[in-house]
Design an enzyme around this catalytic site. Structure first.
Site, PDB file in Angstrom:
ATOM      1  CB  CYS A  86      -0.977  -0.041   1.165  1.00 43.32           C
ATOM      2  SG  CYS A  86      -2.346   1.124   0.980  1.00 43.32           S
ATOM      3  CG  HIS A 203      -3.423  -3.537   3.331  1.00 43.61           C
ATOM      4  ND1 HIS A 203      -2.390  -2.938   4.007  1.00 43.61           N
ATOM      5  CD2 HIS A 203      -4.125  -2.533   2.743  1.00 43.61           C
ATOM      6  CE1 HIS A 203      -2.464  -1.617   3.837  1.00 43.61           C
ATOM      7  NE2 HIS A 203      -3.499  -1.350   3.070  1.00 43.61           N
ATOM      8  CD  GLU A 205      -0.679  -5.528   5.748  1.00 43.48           C
ATOM      9  OE1 GLU A 205      -0.736  -6.075   4.636  1.00 43.48           O
ATOM     10  OE2 GLU A 205      -0.838  -4.294   5.911  1.00 43.48           O
TER      11      GLU A 205
END
Lengths: 241, 81
Positions: A86, A203, A205
């Site tokens: 990002c 994302h 994660e």
């Protein structure tokens, strides 16, 4: 094996990345403040999401002048792994470590939702545990994720297999409707020519636990861990889970 | 001495914000406006002891390396005084 997660003023996905590396990847990880200039103890560096320097001037534009970025460039030039997520992707583009730029979303809005991604190249250190054509469910959260580049750059990306992820629909078709932000050719993530630097807007994660709606992101971190182990000859000591 | 820098999106880059502004102008009922492109404007105060050539050189460098992204933007420098 050791991971470093960079922290700029305004980073806000640094703890998410740290959590995933320590808990789900099971590897040692440090936060690395942006004023550090020594990355010699690390095998991979994550440039996390957030709003470095408040997104002032342009997203990622001011972070490229942080002292750590010189070290990140040397780190990447030495073949070590750099993973921008990002705002991290925006920073790597601004720093000239990845081609192109990320501009305002076509629809102007900040978009925060799960999207589908198709794996376009499974021969990178970040996707070796996946197969080309796999469809992943991973969230995006950005207002400036609209990837742009000139025609020469685009053709080079295609020829070199540097387009790693594209936005797709549920069955893996690359459609205009599945493109959340207007990115050229539905590009969601690209790598450099050597394949050791990856940037992506979604994302992963935030997609490593079922309770968060998806754990498709884990395979990206698992791929990276395997690549580090293979490159360094040290097999990962997996702890946690 | 003052330097002014204008940073604008390259013509080939779409400008969604400019489009939204244009739409608002249409909603206002003003006709005859065909397009709007949004850009950035910077004023820099430089040391009075510098020559205008120096000011231009410094401003050009800052415009190129900091204020604009050459992938998507062009810049123009004006020097006052």
């Amino acid at each position: 094996m050791k991971f470093g997660v960079l922290v700029f003023p305004g980073s806000n996905c640094d703890h998410d990345a740290y959590h995933v590396i320590s808990k789900h990847v099971g590897q040692p990880v440090d936060f690395v403040w942006h004023r550090e200039t020594d990355l010699s103890g690390y095998d991979a560096v994550i440039v996390p999401g957030g709003f470095s320097y408040g997104d002032y001037l342009r997203c990622g534009a001011l972070a490229k002048f942080s002292p750590v970025m010189g070290a990140v460039k040397d780190f990447a030039a030495a073949g070590k792994y750099v993973f921008g997520i990002c705002n991290g992707f925006q920073i790597l583009c601004e720093a000239g470590m990845l081609p192109g730029a990320l501009i305002r979303n076509r629809g102007l809005h900040f978009i925060c939702k799960h999207v589908r991604l198709r794996v376009e190249n499974d021969r990178t250190p970040f996707t070796s545990e996946l197969d080309s054509g796999d469809v992943l469910s991973i969230p995006i959260a950005h207002a400036e994720g609209n990837y742009v580049c000139d025609d020469d750059t685009f053709h080079r990306l295609e020829e070199n297999g540097q387009i790693v992820f594209r936005y797709c629909d549920e069955v893996g078709e690359i459609t205009e409707e599945a493109n959340p932000n207007g990115a050229r050719s539905n590009i969601a993530g690209i790598c450099n020519e050597n394949g050791n630097v990856l940037g992506m807007m979604p994302h992963p994660e935030r997609a490593c636990e079922e309770m968060l709606g998806s754990n498709d992101g884990r395979e990206i971190f698992r791929s990276l861990t395997k690549a580090i182990a293979a490159a360094s000859g040290q097999w990962p000591v997996v702890s946690g889970q | 001495m003052k330097a002014k820098v204008y940073v604008t999106l390259k013509p080939s880059v779409l400008d969604p914000q400019g489009k939204a502004i244009h739409h608002s102008i249409e909603l206002l009922g003003v006709s005859g406006v065909n397009d709007v492109r949004q850009g950035k404007y910077f004023e820099m105060a430089l040391d009075e002891s510098l020559t205008s050539d120096d000011v231009r050189r410094i401003a050009e460098q800052i415009a190129k390396d900091v204020l604009s992204n050459p992938v998507i933007e062009d810049y123009r420098v004006e020097v006052d005084g």
